[in-house]
Design an enzyme around this catalytic site. Sequence first.
Site, short mmCIF file in Angstrom:
data_model
loop_
_atom_site.label_atom_id
_atom_site.label_comp_id
_atom_site.label_asym_id
_atom_site.label_seq_id
_atom_site.Cartn_x
_atom_site.Cartn_y
_atom_site.Cartn_z
CG PHE A 1 -27.69 -36.64 0.33
CD1 PHE A 1 -27.88 -35.28 0.14
CD2 PHE A 1 -28.06 -37.52 -0.68
CE1 PHE A 1 -28.45 -34.79 -1.04
CE2 PHE A 1 -28.62 -37.04 -1.85
CZ PHE A 1 -28.82 -35.69 -2.04
CG ASP B 1 -24.78 -39.48 11.62
OD1 ASP B 1 -25.55 -39.12 10.71
OD2 ASP B 1 -23.65 -39.99 11.40
CG LEU C 1 -20.25 -37.93 13.73
CD1 LEU C 1 -19.30 -37.13 14.63
CD2 LEU C 1 -21.14 -36.97 12.96
CB SER D 1 -22.54 -37.59 8.40
OG SER D 1 -22.41 -38.20 9.67
CG PHE E 1 -32.38 -41.60 6.87
CD1 PHE E 1 -32.93 -41.64 5.60
CD2 PHE E 1 -32.94 -40.74 7.80
CE1 PHE E 1 -34.01 -40.85 5.27
CE2 PHE E 1 -34.03 -39.95 7.48
CZ PHE E 1 -34.56 -40.00 6.22
CB SER F 1 -32.61 -49.06 -2.51
OG SER F 1 -32.09 -48.90 -3.80
CE1 TYR G 1 -27.30 -49.58 0.12
CE2 TYR G 1 -27.73 -50.00 -2.20
CZ TYR G 1 -28.02 -49.31 -1.04
OH TYR G 1 -29.02 -48.38 -1.03
CE LYS H 1 -30.47 -49.56 2.17
NZ LYS H 1 -30.74 -48.92 3.47
CG PHE I 1 -20.24 -45.58 -16.17
CD1 PHE I 1 -18.92 -45.36 -16.55
CD2 PHE I 1 -20.59 -45.34 -14.83
CE1 PHE I 1 -17.97 -44.91 -15.63
CE2 PHE I 1 -19.65 -44.89 -13.92
CZ PHE I 1 -18.33 -44.67 -14.32
NE ARG J 1 -22.00 -47.79 -12.09
CZ ARG J 1 -22.45 -46.78 -11.35
NH1 ARG J 1 -21.61 -45.91 -10.80
NH2 ARG J 1 -23.75 -46.62 -11.17
CG ASP K 1 -24.66 -49.22 -13.84
OD1 ASP K 1 -24.76 -49.26 -12.59
OD2 ASP K 1 -24.07 -48.31 -14.45
#
Length: 342
Positions: A12, A32, A34, A37, A82, A125, A150, A154, A220, A296, A299
């Site tokens: 993206f 990449d 894939l 993607s 990325f 992020s 995740y 980062k 949420f 959620r 969050d």
Amino acid sequence: MAKILVTGGLGFIGSHTVVELVNAGYEPVIVDDLSNSQLAILDQLNTIIGHKPAFYQLDLTLETDVQTLALAEPEIEGIIHFAAFKAVGESVDLPLKYYRNNFYSLINLLNAYYSKPVNFVFSSSCTVYGQPEKLPVTEDAPVQPAQSPYGNTKQICEEILQDMIASGGSKYKVISLRYFNPVGAHESALIGELPIGVPQNLVPFITQSAIGKRGPITVFGSDYNTPDGSAIRDYIHVVDLAKAHVAALKLAAKESFTGYDMFNLGTGKGSSVLEVINAFEQSTGVKLDYKIGPRRAGDVEQVWGDVTKSAEKLGWKTELGIDVMMSSAWKWEKYIAQNPLN
Ligand code: WQD
């Protein structure tokens, strides 16, 4: 033309950045695997930029593959990294999958070009801030304990990069870009976000709900301490975000820039979930079906970025507002419904 390796270049944000690199006179070289993607994005890029960019399908977690890549592409000026797994929920269920992929690929890449003067841009992020005490959040706000494997990848990848620069052993210059919430699609509607399965993120869920692929949207949480009770994020148009990568490469290329720095990439303005839903309806004329649900897990309540440092040092700021974010995401959803890529 300066060659820039773009890992995850068919994804993206990667695909939009490939377009902006070409617009800025760079020669992107896409890597990449894939895994999240489609090869067909190469043809879409061809239509937008007028040629097919160089492409290597390889797995960055395999050291030998990355070394082969470095031999095939020795003359690169920059790397924009990325490529990573990014599904928060999946990372809680499959932490080793996330740690393996996100760490091995970074380390293999860094090792492969270690002795070369490469400008390295890392996709980080705003998740590193958790729920900040002060809003808008600045880059010097404390990094909070990660809410998911995740998010942890980062944070640790940022630390790996900082430790590498502090050691002084490499010729790298490194910029980490802390993304807020990237949404929207290229104005051509030839590239955009392609979620696998049920979208976990708000805007792809909205567009899929609007086109009839999903049922009503669940908001949420409506009991947050925010003006309308729903959670607030800093949504940023993916084309603005892509342009920031070009700005980061230009900054890193300056002789005056040394070592490591990090920047927030957001608009500096927060929007609540209900405001996003309203903006979608206003900008597209399409009515949404939504209901209020529970919060959620994991969050944060509200976060938006201070973008003063990005404006001053990167010389970059966003140009596209929430209306264009929504209308472009909708145009893409309609395109992909008519022209499935797989
Ligand atoms: C936005 C808001 C939801 C879906 C996540 C990652 C982050 C980053 C981007 C990327 C929240 C609400 C959502 C829905 C809803 N990582 N929402 N109904 O959680 O801010 O960030 O994606 O690679 O690290 O954590 O983005 O789009 O999932 O949610 O009400 O069906 O929309 O609760 O307030 P988030 P999101």
